[in-house]
Write an enzyme that holds these catalytic residues in place. Structure first.
Site, PDB file in Angstrom:
ATOM      1  N   LYS A  93      37.557  47.254  35.373  1.00  0.00           N
ATOM      2  CA  LYS A  93      37.419  46.435  36.580  1.00  0.00           C
ATOM      3  C   LYS A  93      37.934  47.126  37.838  1.00  0.00           C
ATOM      4  O   LYS A  93      37.497  46.828  38.935  1.00  0.00           O
ATOM      5  CB  LYS A  93      38.124  45.092  36.389  1.00  0.00           C
ATOM      6  CG  LYS A  93      37.328  44.173  35.472  1.00  0.00           C
ATOM      7  CD  LYS A  93      37.824  42.745  35.555  1.00  0.00           C
ATOM      8  CE  LYS A  93      36.914  41.810  34.807  1.00  0.00           C
ATOM      9  NZ  LYS A  93      37.109  41.880  33.330  1.00  0.00           N
ATOM     10  N   GLU A 115      37.730  35.438  42.790  1.00  0.00           N
ATOM     11  CA  GLU A 115      38.092  34.499  41.743  1.00  0.00           C
ATOM     12  C   GLU A 115      38.563  35.313  40.546  1.00  0.00           C
ATOM     13  O   GLU A 115      38.281  36.495  40.444  1.00  0.00           O
ATOM     14  CB  GLU A 115      36.874  33.674  41.328  1.00  0.00           C
ATOM     15  CG  GLU A 115      35.896  34.388  40.390  1.00  0.00           C
ATOM     16  CD  GLU A 115      35.155  35.568  41.033  1.00  0.00           C
ATOM     17  OE1 GLU A 115      34.989  35.553  42.276  1.00  0.00           O
ATOM     18  OE2 GLU A 115      34.775  36.503  40.307  1.00  0.00           O
ATOM     19  N   SER A 381      36.016  48.938  26.993  1.00  0.00           N
ATOM     20  CA  SER A 381      36.151  48.499  28.393  1.00  0.00           C
ATOM     21  C   SER A 381      37.590  48.277  28.841  1.00  0.00           C
ATOM     22  O   SER A 381      37.901  48.411  30.020  1.00  0.00           O
ATOM     23  CB  SER A 381      35.321  47.243  28.639  1.00  0.00           C
ATOM     24  OG  SER A 381      35.623  46.235  27.696  1.00  0.00           O
TER      25      SER A 381
HETATM   26  C1  LIG Z   1      36.345  41.326  32.335  1.00  0.00           C
HETATM   27  C2  LIG Z   1      36.209  42.188  31.159  1.00  0.00           C
HETATM   28  C3  LIG Z   1      34.989  42.326  30.482  1.00  0.00           C
HETATM   29  C4  LIG Z   1      33.766  41.560  30.839  1.00  0.00           C
HETATM   30  O1  LIG Z   1      33.216  41.831  32.074  1.00  0.00           O
HETATM   31  P1  LIG Z   1      31.854  42.616  32.299  1.00  0.00           P
HETATM   32  O2  LIG Z   1      31.533  42.375  33.718  1.00  0.00           O
HETATM   33  O3  LIG Z   1      30.835  42.044  31.362  1.00  0.00           O
HETATM   34  O4  LIG Z   1      32.113  44.044  31.988  1.00  0.00           O
HETATM   35  C5  LIG Z   1      34.926  43.218  29.425  1.00  0.00           C
HETATM   36  N1  LIG Z   1      36.006  43.904  29.014  1.00  0.00           N
HETATM   37  C6  LIG Z   1      37.202  43.791  29.632  1.00  0.00           C
HETATM   38  C7  LIG Z   1      38.348  44.588  29.120  1.00  0.00           C
HETATM   39  C8  LIG Z   1      37.343  42.929  30.717  1.00  0.00           C
HETATM   40  O5  LIG Z   1      38.536  42.820  31.318  1.00  0.00           O
END
Ligand SMILES: *Cc1c(COP(=O)(O)O)cnc(C)c1O
Length: 399
Positions: A93, A115, A381
């Site tokens: 993010k 948000e 992610s």
């Molecule tokens: C917020 C988040 C997601 C989901 O968000 P996307 O916009 O679909 O990438 C996925 N993995 C993590 C670690 C997150 O914090």
């Protein structure tokens, strides 16, 4: 990215029939203005250099592609992880947060408004705002505030105003409504810094642009490490930002299979999951058209997943289009499978993944079991520190 988006959008801001700008004329003019400035800035070397410097020295990019040797031996495939968990603040993010806040600063805004659900996006925006010297208002549902206190405290330490939202379910959807409402009053001095590839045009395109660094790096790194491209690429899909960023690197490589993984939560019924691409119907939410989880009476359904970063009832418009044209296959993983993958990666590789990312890992392991010998690249992610207490309390491992 630019050519890809333009090729795929039938007209500006649309991906097939999805996307668009379902907002009032006043905001439309402002959003068109933001888009124009975004295009101008991103074609400017000075902006690119500043962003690159932030990503490299503040957030430790490029993040590595890691060959998960133990997991690969155990499951009979070559499994590679793109380590977005190693970014500053612990997830992908920060990529779009730094980009959006830098954009806000360059176009002369004094404040960013956002948000947050579980608080991950809020922390990334508050971090970027602290660094770049902008005020920061974060709207958050009261239920989420109670559930994610460590992130609330982080945002406060970083100097952000955390504004509780008490309407409806008191979670993410209401927080988006409240942030948007505030933004409509303050747009002359503030920029709305959205948390994924969702919202009215141009936000899906802006966030995708900043996240496409994931796929761009991954493709180069993978080629360098192995001399080939992966057989398949996998990422979890909430709003769809880490996945679209990853997919951008491989979408023109027709031989690479691409899988997006949605949360099946507790089951297939509406209300039990957050799998918008799998169970959603065409609808409009938060100013854009997408596949949307809806009740029989066409009201927006509650979304649920054990991973709170995935429980949004809509999804980015480009994913809906990629599904329609068949370039990406969207699959589901339920809570239990995600939790199993959470422990598996922790114990086999010494990496505790976020519960969101655990969905992508779980699907990768499923493919590995069914197709031995493949090269699989998974977007990790984010890291799982935020989930540790919850998992131990609700899903303790007894062996
Ligand atoms: C917020 C988040 C997601 C989901 O968000 P996307 O916009 O679909 O990438 C996925 N993995 C993590 C670690 C997150 O914090």
């Amino acid at each position: 990215m630019e050519t890809l988006t333009n090729n795929m959008a039938q007209k500006e801001g649309y991906f097939g029939i999805y996307g668009g700008q379902y907002i009032n004329e006043e905001l439309k003019a402002e959003f068109d203005n933001i888009y124009e400035q975004f295009l101008k800035l991103t074609s400017d070397d000075a902006f690119q250099n500043e962003l690159k410097d932030l990503l490299e020295h503040f957030s430790c990019r490029p993040t590595p592609v890691y060959f998960a040797k133990n997991l690969s031996e155990k499951f009979g495939c070559d499994i590679y992880l793109k380590r977005e968990d190693l970014n500053h603040t612990g997830a992908h993010k920060i990529n779009h947060s730094l980009g959006e806040v830098l954009l806000a600063k360059k176009i002369g805004k004094k404040k960013v408004i956002a948000e947050t659900g579980a608080g991950q996006h809020g922390v990334a925006i508050a971090t970027s705002a602290a660094l770049l010297g902008l005020e920061c208002d974060i709207y958050m549902g009261e239920v989420d505030i109670q559930k994610a206190m460590p992130n609330v405290n982080r945002m406060k330490i970083l100097g952000a105003n955390v504004i509780p939202v008490y309407s409806g379910q008191k979670t993410l959807k209401e927080a988006v409504d409240a942030a948007f409402e505030a933004y409509q009053k303050e747009y002359k001095t503030a920029l709305y810094t959205i948390g994924s590839v969702v919202g009215p045009h141009p936000f899906p395109t802006i966030v995708e642009y900043f996240q496409s660094v994931i796929g761009k790096e991954s493709r180069e790194q993978f080629l360098k490490m192995t001399g080939t491209l992966p057989d398949c690429v996998i990422a979890c899909v909430g709003g769809g930002s880490n996945s679209i960023g990853m997919f951008d690197g491989f979408i023109e490589d027709k031989e690479v299979k691409i899988y997006g993984v949605e949360p099946l939560g507790k089951g297939e019924k509406i209300g039990e999951n957050a799998a918008s691409l799998t169970y959603g119907r065409e609808g409009i939410l938060h100013g854009f058209k997408c596949l949307l989880l809806q009740n029989d009476d066409n009201t927006v359904a509650d979304a649920y997943s054990v991973a709170s970063g995935l429980d949004y009832p809509g999804v980015g418009p480009k994913h809906c289009y990629l599904k329609d044209i068949g370039r990406v296959e969207y699959k589901t993983i339920n809570d239990k499978e995600a939790i199993d993958a959470f422990y598996e990666l922790s114990r086999t590789e010494g990496i505790i993944p976020a519960l969101e990312s655990s969905h992508a890992i779980a699907y990768g392991l499923k493919i590995a079991k069914e197709n031995q010998g493949k090269k699989i690249l998974i977007s990790l992610s984010g890291r799982g520190d935020k989930d540790i207490e919850f998992v131990l309390e609700n899903y303790p491992k007894t062996f």
